[in-house]
Structure formats: C-alpha cells, structure tokens
Design an enzyme around this catalytic site. Structure first.
Site, PDB file in Angstrom:
ATOM      1  N   ASN A  10       2.575   2.393   0.892  1.00 47.67           N
ATOM      2  CA  ASN A  10       1.053   2.464   0.868  1.00 47.67           C
ATOM      3  C   ASN A  10       0.685   2.246   2.204  1.00 47.67           C
ATOM      4  OD1 ASN A  10      -1.504   1.704   0.708  1.00 47.67           O
ATOM      5  ND2 ASN A  10      -1.311  -0.343  -0.232  1.00 47.67           N
ATOM      6  N   LYS A  12      -2.167   2.465   3.682  1.00 51.18           N
ATOM      7  CA  LYS A  12      -3.527   1.655   3.845  1.00 51.18           C
ATOM      8  C   LYS A  12      -4.301   2.108   4.912  1.00 51.18           C
ATOM      9  CE  LYS A  12      -1.198  -2.713   2.726  1.00 51.18           C
ATOM     10  NZ  LYS A  12      -1.271  -4.292   2.515  1.00 51.18           N
ATOM     11  N   HIS A  96      -5.279  -2.063  -6.178  1.00 57.29           N
ATOM     12  CA  HIS A  96      -4.545  -2.884  -5.172  1.00 57.29           C
ATOM     13  C   HIS A  96      -5.525  -4.110  -4.810  1.00 57.29           C
ATOM     14  CE1 HIS A  96      -3.008  -4.219  -1.216  1.00 57.29           C
ATOM     15  NE2 HIS A  96      -1.802  -3.303  -1.685  1.00 57.29           N
ATOM     16  N   GLU A  98      -6.101  -5.668  -2.506  1.00 56.97           N
ATOM     17  CA  GLU A  98      -7.339  -5.459  -1.181  1.00 56.97           C
ATOM     18  C   GLU A  98      -8.559  -4.665  -1.615  1.00 56.97           C
ATOM     19  OE1 GLU A  98      -4.554  -3.768   1.516  1.00 56.97           O
ATOM     20  OE2 GLU A  98      -3.440  -5.431   1.567  1.00 56.97           O
ATOM     21  N   GLU A 168       2.380  -7.187  -7.637  1.00 56.15           N
ATOM     22  CA  GLU A 168       2.292  -7.419  -5.996  1.00 56.15           C
ATOM     23  C   GLU A 168       1.370  -8.919  -6.038  1.00 56.15           C
ATOM     24  OE1 GLU A 168       2.322  -3.852  -3.619  1.00 56.15           O
ATOM     25  OE2 GLU A 168       0.200  -4.245  -4.103  1.00 56.15           O
ATOM     26  N   GLY A 174       1.670  -8.540   2.870  1.00 58.14           N
ATOM     27  CA  GLY A 174       1.277  -8.565   4.556  1.00 58.14           C
ATOM     28  C   GLY A 174       1.484  -9.879   4.801  1.00 58.14           C
ATOM     29  N   SER A 214       5.609  -7.801   0.961  1.00 60.33           N
ATOM     30  CA  SER A 214       6.511  -7.952   2.010  1.00 60.33           C
ATOM     31  C   SER A 214       8.151  -7.472   1.785  1.00 60.33           C
ATOM     32  CB  SER A 214       6.534  -9.314   2.638  1.00 60.33           C
ATOM     33  OG  SER A 214       5.298  -9.635   3.089  1.00 60.33           O
TER      34      SER A 214
HETATM   35  C1  PEP Z   1       0.996  -3.420  -0.389  1.00 61.84           C
HETATM   36  O1  PEP Z   1       0.330  -2.778   0.769  1.00 61.84           O
HETATM   37  O2  PEP Z   1       1.013  -3.221  -1.275  1.00 61.84           O
HETATM   38  C2  PEP Z   1       1.990  -4.377   0.215  1.00 61.84           C
HETATM   39  C3  PEP Z   1       2.829  -4.848  -0.332  1.00 61.84           C
HETATM   40  O3  PEP Z   1       2.077  -4.640   1.608  1.00 61.84           O
HETATM   41  P1  PEP Z   1       3.213  -5.516   2.421  1.00 61.84           P
HETATM   42  O4  PEP Z   1       4.506  -4.563   2.119  1.00 61.84           O
HETATM   43  O5  PEP Z   1       3.001  -5.130   3.891  1.00 61.84           O
HETATM   44  O6  PEP Z   1       3.360  -6.773   1.849  1.00 61.84           O
END
Ligand code: PEP
Length: 251
Positions: A10, A12, A96, A98, A168, A174, A214
C-alpha cells in the site's frame, strides 16, 4: 486447507509517476519465484495507468487504495469501480484506518464500497483494526469482530471467495510497533471464528486474512509463519524495492 498468501504493498500518498514506474521495474527485476504466493501493488490513482503496461503477464497484480461506491456521476474527486477496472486493477483496499480516520469512512460506507467492488469484479481487501485505547481497555477483539460483521453485511458466501480481510491494529501502522506474532495470530483466529459463524467452516477456512502494521524484512518471516496469517498488507516497507522484495520472499 492451503491458502495462497497475498503480499500487498500500500503505497499511500507516495510516488510520482516516474518513481512508481521505477519501483515496479525494480520489483519485477528482483522478484524471483513467486508461484506459491500472490503479489500486489497499490500505487496512488495517478500512477495506475503508467505502471499497468509493465505488469502485463507478470506475477504482480495491480490494485487501488480506495474507491467510491457509485459507478459514475456528480461526485467530484471520486473514482469509481468501473474506472479502476478500466485501468487494470483487480484489487481495491477498502476501509483502511487512514480512510476511517481522515475521510470519515465508517462501517456502513465500507460495506457499500465492498458491495460495489464485488459487483464490478474487483477483489476488496477490507481493513479492520483497533486503536491503542481500545486494546488497552481490553476491547480489541470485540471492536475488530464487530467491524468484520458490519463490513460484511449482506455479502454472500460466494462473494467471500473474492474478498480478503486485513487485520491492521491502528497503533501498529506506520509506527514501527508490530503486534507480536502471538497477538496477531490470536486476532486472526478470532476473525476466522467470526467468519465460521457467518459463513460456515469451509468458507472461513478458504479465506485469506492478511496482517498489516509495521511489517518489515526482519519480522515478516515470524508473522507469516502463524497459522491464520495469510499474507501481509505493507505500507512503509513497500516503498523500497529491496525491503518489499525481502518481505515477498518470506520463508
Ligand atoms: C498500511 O499502510 O496498511 C500499513 C500497515 O503501513 P505500515 O506497514 O507502514 O505500518
């Protein structure tokens, strides 16, 4: 039941068109044998058309990070499932955290988008996850399983074959804080139990549940080894070819 893991990037709000093309090319150059796993990249909308030709007949699928549920109309700034199909997407990330945090996507919106994706031959990756406060209060499992139930309202067992769930935990996205493999496995098992209740054991066992939060080269192997973790949704580490390639090649 063997489930083919899905490793998805992803991106973003990162990468210009030129940068996106370079990253996809680097992934293709280093990919190796991925016969037993599925690989997906989700660039920003602006780069989809430019990376599409590079991926033709290659073992990396193309996906989008979001969509609206209407097919066309006066919805300024929105992108429809038809447009995503037209540009070569086979997957779309829905809900997501976000999107939920900054753009007001709630469970009802997630459910509408999921239905629209499925009705238009897009495979949705439905994201669920709890906040740190919710986890600390001991509510993680009830929050996440409620998101699963609400997001999947009126989705049929047959449609579930095209649906992926991504767990998630918001506090892990992040931040560099990853759920422990045991905690992640426990939540994935709880999600699968919910799927058994909703759709029966056969459908539940066939469904892929990704972990996201992460995921990095140094923790991917241990996370992917968990019985109910069927791939990863990767943010930050998917922006660097060497890191994403190492995660793709988890063992
Ligand atoms: C994500 O964007 O869904 C995500 C898990 O980001 P990150 O791997 O940076 O934590």
């Amino acid at each position: 039941m063997t489930r083919k893991p899905l490793i998805a990037g992803n991106w973003k709000m990162h990468k210009t068109v030129g940068e996106a093309v370079d990253l996809v090319q680097a992934l293709l150059d280093g990919l190796g044998d991925v016969a037993d796993r599925e690989v997906l990249v989700c660039p920003p909308f602006t780069a989809l058309a430019s990376v599409r030709p590079l991926l033709a007949d290659k073992p990396i699928a193309l996906g989008a990070q979001n969509m609206f549920y209407e097919l066309q109309g006066a919805y300024t700034g929105a992108i429809s499932p038809i447009m995503l199909r037209d540009v070569g997407c086979s997957y779309v990330i829905i809900g997501h955290s976000e999107r939920r945090q900054y753009f007001g996507d709630d469970d009802a919106m997630v459910n509408r988008k999921l239905k629209a994706a499925l009705a238009n031959d897009l495979r949705p990756i439905m994201c669920v996850g709890e906040s740190k406060t919710q986890r600390d209060a001991g509510h993680a499992e009830s929050i996440v399983t409620a998101q699963v139930r609400a997001g999947l309202a009126d989705i049929t067992a047959e449609q579930m074959q095209s649906t992926v769930i991504a767990y998630e935990p918001i506090w892990a996205i992040g931040t560099g804080d990853t759920a422990t493999p045991d905690d992640a496995q426990a939540m994935h098992a709880a999600i699968r139990r919910t799927l058994v209740e909703l759709y029966g054991a056969e459908v539940a066992e066939s469904m892929r549940i990704q972990y996201g939060g992460s995921v990095k080269p140094d923790n991917a192997d241990e996370l992917m080894a968990q019985a109910d973790i069927d791939g990863a949704l990767v943010g930050g580490a998917s922006l660097k070819a060497d890191q994403f390639l190492r995660i793709i090649q988890f063992r």
